[in-house]
Each structure stands twice: as C-alpha cells, then as structure tokens.
Design a protein around this motif. Structure first.
Motif, PDB file in Angstrom:
ATOM      1  N   LEU A 107     -36.234  46.603 -18.597  1.00  0.00           N
ATOM      2  CA  LEU A 107     -37.463  46.782 -17.676  1.00  0.00           C
ATOM      3  C   LEU A 107     -38.536  45.515 -17.312  1.00  0.00           C
ATOM      4  O   LEU A 107     -39.212  45.843 -16.690  1.00  0.00           O
ATOM      5  N   ILE A 108     -37.920  44.430 -17.948  1.00  0.00           N
ATOM      6  CA  ILE A 108     -38.468  43.060 -17.540  1.00  0.00           C
ATOM      7  C   ILE A 108     -37.538  42.064 -17.170  1.00  0.00           C
ATOM      8  O   ILE A 108     -36.207  42.206 -17.895  1.00  0.00           O
ATOM      9  N   GLY A 109     -37.885  41.579 -16.111  1.00  0.00           N
ATOM     10  CA  GLY A 109     -36.697  40.364 -15.459  1.00  0.00           C
ATOM     11  C   GLY A 109     -36.454  39.360 -16.423  1.00  0.00           C
ATOM     12  O   GLY A 109     -36.938  38.275 -15.870  1.00  0.00           O
ATOM     13  N   ALA A 110     -36.202  39.223 -17.545  1.00  0.00           N
ATOM     14  CA  ALA A 110     -35.919  38.127 -18.231  1.00  0.00           C
ATOM     15  C   ALA A 110     -34.571  38.097 -19.061  1.00  0.00           C
ATOM     16  O   ALA A 110     -34.191  39.233 -19.364  1.00  0.00           O
ATOM     17  N   LYS A 111     -33.761  37.242 -19.017  1.00  0.00           N
ATOM     18  CA  LYS A 111     -32.492  36.987 -19.623  1.00  0.00           C
ATOM     19  C   LYS A 111     -32.474  36.915 -21.107  1.00  0.00           C
ATOM     20  O   LYS A 111     -31.656  37.278 -21.893  1.00  0.00           O
ATOM     21  N   LYS A 112     -33.329  36.195 -21.610  1.00  0.00           N
ATOM     22  CA  LYS A 112     -33.675  35.982 -22.961  1.00  0.00           C
ATOM     23  C   LYS A 112     -34.957  36.607 -23.675  1.00  0.00           C
ATOM     24  O   LYS A 112     -35.909  36.685 -22.820  1.00  0.00           O
ATOM     25  N   ARG A 113     -34.883  37.262 -24.879  1.00  0.00           N
ATOM     26  CA  ARG A 113     -35.899  37.898 -25.559  1.00  0.00           C
ATOM     27  C   ARG A 113     -37.270  36.890 -25.459  1.00  0.00           C
ATOM     28  O   ARG A 113     -38.278  37.204 -25.453  1.00  0.00           O
ATOM     29  N   SER A 114     -37.031  35.802 -25.753  1.00  0.00           N
ATOM     30  CA  SER A 114     -38.129  34.796 -25.836  1.00  0.00           C
ATOM     31  C   SER A 114     -38.917  34.483 -24.790  1.00  0.00           C
ATOM     32  O   SER A 114     -39.977  34.411 -24.573  1.00  0.00           O
ATOM     33  N   THR A 115     -38.207  34.753 -23.492  1.00  0.00           N
ATOM     34  CA  THR A 115     -38.885  34.715 -22.108  1.00  0.00           C
ATOM     35  C   THR A 115     -39.607  35.807 -21.916  1.00  0.00           C
ATOM     36  O   THR A 115     -40.826  35.877 -21.597  1.00  0.00           O
ATOM     37  N   ALA A 116     -39.181  36.887 -22.346  1.00  0.00           N
ATOM     38  CA  ALA A 116     -39.850  38.153 -22.277  1.00  0.00           C
ATOM     39  C   ALA A 116     -41.021  38.063 -23.010  1.00  0.00           C
ATOM     40  O   ALA A 116     -42.003  38.671 -22.468  1.00  0.00           O
ATOM     41  N   TYR A 117     -41.004  37.654 -24.168  1.00  0.00           N
ATOM     42  CA  TYR A 117     -41.962  37.567 -25.083  1.00  0.00           C
ATOM     43  C   TYR A 117     -43.166  36.670 -24.527  1.00  0.00           C
ATOM     44  O   TYR A 117     -44.410  37.234 -24.701  1.00  0.00           O
ATOM     45  N   ALA A 118     -42.770  35.681 -24.107  1.00  0.00           N
ATOM     46  CA  ALA A 118     -43.895  34.828 -23.434  1.00  0.00           C
ATOM     47  C   ALA A 118     -44.477  35.671 -22.153  1.00  0.00           C
ATOM     48  O   ALA A 118     -45.679  35.356 -22.032  1.00  0.00           O
ATOM     49  N   MET A 119     -43.643  36.307 -21.258  1.00  0.00           N
ATOM     50  CA  MET A 119     -44.380  37.022 -20.298  1.00  0.00           C
ATOM     51  C   MET A 119     -45.191  38.266 -20.446  1.00  0.00           C
ATOM     52  O   MET A 119     -46.232  38.255 -20.151  1.00  0.00           O
ATOM     53  N   VAL A 120     -44.781  38.863 -21.713  1.00  0.00           N
ATOM     54  CA  VAL A 120     -45.818  39.807 -22.275  1.00  0.00           C
ATOM     55  C   VAL A 120     -46.965  39.136 -22.842  1.00  0.00           C
ATOM     56  O   VAL A 120     -48.251  39.606 -22.585  1.00  0.00           O
ATOM     57  N   GLN A 121     -46.865  38.181 -23.331  1.00  0.00           N
ATOM     58  CA  GLN A 121     -47.986  37.264 -23.919  1.00  0.00           C
ATOM     59  C   GLN A 121     -48.961  37.075 -22.839  1.00  0.00           C
ATOM     60  O   GLN A 121     -50.290  37.254 -23.098  1.00  0.00           O
ATOM     61  N   GLY A 122     -48.333  36.638 -21.782  1.00  0.00           N
ATOM     62  CA  GLY A 122     -49.301  36.343 -20.721  1.00  0.00           C
ATOM     63  C   GLY A 122     -49.871  37.322 -20.017  1.00  0.00           C
ATOM     64  O   GLY A 122     -51.170  37.265 -19.794  1.00  0.00           O
ATOM     65  N   TYR A 123     -49.114  38.504 -19.966  1.00  0.00           N
ATOM     66  CA  TYR A 123     -49.876  39.660 -19.477  1.00  0.00           C
ATOM     67  C   TYR A 123     -51.048  40.303 -20.332  1.00  0.00           C
ATOM     68  O   TYR A 123     -51.894  40.549 -19.599  1.00  0.00           O
ATOM     69  N   LEU A 124     -50.593  40.144 -21.494  1.00  0.00           N
ATOM     70  CA  LEU A 124     -51.647  40.805 -22.662  1.00  0.00           C
ATOM     71  C   LEU A 124     -52.956  40.027 -22.588  1.00  0.00           C
ATOM     72  O   LEU A 124     -53.886  40.256 -22.753  1.00  0.00           O
ATOM     73  N   THR A 125     -52.874  38.618 -22.374  1.00  0.00           N
ATOM     74  CA  THR A 125     -53.607  37.590 -22.365  1.00  0.00           C
ATOM     75  C   THR A 125     -54.702  37.810 -21.209  1.00  0.00           C
ATOM     76  O   THR A 125     -56.031  37.887 -21.281  1.00  0.00           O
ATOM     77  N   ASP A 126     -53.703  37.841 -19.941  1.00  0.00           N
ATOM     78  CA  ASP A 126     -54.719  38.201 -18.507  1.00  0.00           C
ATOM     79  C   ASP A 126     -55.447  39.386 -18.822  1.00  0.00           C
ATOM     80  O   ASP A 126     -56.603  39.711 -18.297  1.00  0.00           O
ATOM     81  N   MET A 127     -54.874  40.699 -19.248  1.00  0.00           N
ATOM     82  CA  MET A 127     -55.319  41.963 -19.387  1.00  0.00           C
ATOM     83  C   MET A 127     -56.685  41.909 -20.198  1.00  0.00           C
ATOM     84  O   MET A 127     -57.563  42.412 -20.251  1.00  0.00           O
ATOM     85  N   THR A 128     -56.446  41.057 -21.262  1.00  0.00           N
ATOM     86  CA  THR A 128     -57.672  40.863 -22.300  1.00  0.00           C
ATOM     87  C   THR A 128     -58.783  40.234 -21.616  1.00  0.00           C
ATOM     88  O   THR A 128     -59.910  40.643 -21.599  1.00  0.00           O
ATOM     89  N   GLU A 129     -58.608  39.207 -20.711  1.00  0.00           N
ATOM     90  CA  GLU A 129     -59.682  38.622 -19.996  1.00  0.00           C
ATOM     91  C   GLU A 129     -60.220  39.649 -19.008  1.00  0.00           C
ATOM     92  O   GLU A 129     -61.471  39.422 -18.704  1.00  0.00           O
ATOM     93  N   GLN A 130     -59.563  40.575 -18.577  1.00  0.00           N
ATOM     94  CA  GLN A 130     -60.009  41.528 -17.342  1.00  0.00           C
ATOM     95  C   GLN A 130     -60.555  42.476 -18.069  1.00  0.00           C
ATOM     96  O   GLN A 130     -61.188  43.680 -17.436  1.00  0.00           O
ATOM     97  N   GLY A 131     -60.655  42.691 -19.482  1.00  0.00           N
ATOM     98  CA  GLY A 131     -61.381  43.623 -20.035  1.00  0.00           C
ATOM     99  C   GLY A 131     -60.647  45.048 -20.234  1.00  0.00           C
ATOM    100  O   GLY A 131     -61.009  46.025 -20.471  1.00  0.00           O
TER     101      GLY A 131
END
Length: 152
Positions: A107-131
């Motif tokens: 469900l995420i456009g990444a070929k490697k889990r490490s890339t998906a992990y970094a993407m999720v980390q970015g989303y969660l960081t943004d969402m934390t900043e957005q409250g």
C-alpha cells in the motif's frame, strides 16, 4: 398404575443415580476439553512464535491481525491510512508496525522496506507538526484530541 412408596423411592434413586452418572461423564468430558484447549493454545503459540521468527529472518513482517488491505482501501492518501491504522490500535501507532502494514500489503510505493520506513517516518513527523499526532517516544505516536473522538 398406582405406585407405592417403595417403588417410588426405587424409581427416584434410579433416576438420581442416572443423573449423577451423566454429570460425572460430562465433567470428565469438560475436563478433557479443557486439557485439549490448553494443549491447542500452547500449540498455536508455538506455531505463531515459529512463524514470527521465520518472517523476521526472511525480512517479512507479520500483518495478520486485520485485513488491512480491505480496511485501508477507502483511504486515498498515506496520511489517512496512518490515522486509520492508529484508530484500529486504540489511538496509537508505531512507526515500525505502520511500515509493516503498508509495505507488507503493498500500500506504499516503495520497493524496499527501509524506504517505506523513511516515508512513514516523514509522514508521522509532518502529522505531529500539524497536530494530528503526539509523539510519545521513539517511533511511537498517539492521535490528539478530536481525532480520538472518532475511535470506535
């Protein structure tokens, strides 16, 4: 047919004996079923542990608790999917678990889990900043305020 006291007593004793015998048999069956249940529970735990170890060794992750593909099908964006995952986990979300769910179900456009992990980390960081989320600790987040009111 007229029954005297003696035959009534015999009949009642026979019925009592039959009922007691049936109860003993049922109690034995129940005991055997409890033993079987305990054995199957241990067996299931052993299989789950073996499967989890295998999945970890092969780099796969276990995502069998929900049919996430079906649950997340209506969410168009990854951020919406992360909120849905949190709602299904009592308002909390772990970065690794979210990555496992999204990556394991493709469900995420990444070929490697490490890339998906970094993407999720970015989303969660943004969402934390957005409250939307509050960071609880390393890789652990919780929905904030109004988001929690949507929990089932």
């Amino acid at each position: 047919m007229v029954m005297n006291n003696h035959s009534w007593e015999e009949q009642t004793r026979r019925l009592l004996s039959e009922a007691q015998s049936e109860l003993v048999g049922l109690e034995k069956e129940i005991s055997e079923l409890h033993d079987r249940q305990a054995k199957l529970t241990k067996e299931i735990d052993a299989y789950e542990t073996a499967l989890k170890g295998y999945l970890m060794r092969t780099g796969q992750q276990e995502v069998a608790e929900y049919d996430w593909r079906k649950i997340l099908a209506h969410d168009k964006y990854h951020k919406d999917r992360l909120v849905t995952i949190a709602k299904h986990n009592g308002g909390r979300i772990g970065q690794s678990k979210a990555t496992d769910i999204l990556f394991g179900n493709k469900l995420i456009g990444a070929k490697k889990r490490s890339t998906a992990y970094a993407m999720v980390q970015g989303y969660l960081t943004d969402m934390t900043e957005q409250g939307i989320f509050e960071k609880l600790g390393p890789g652990e987040y919780e929905l904030i305020g109004a988001q929690k009111s949507l929990l089932r």
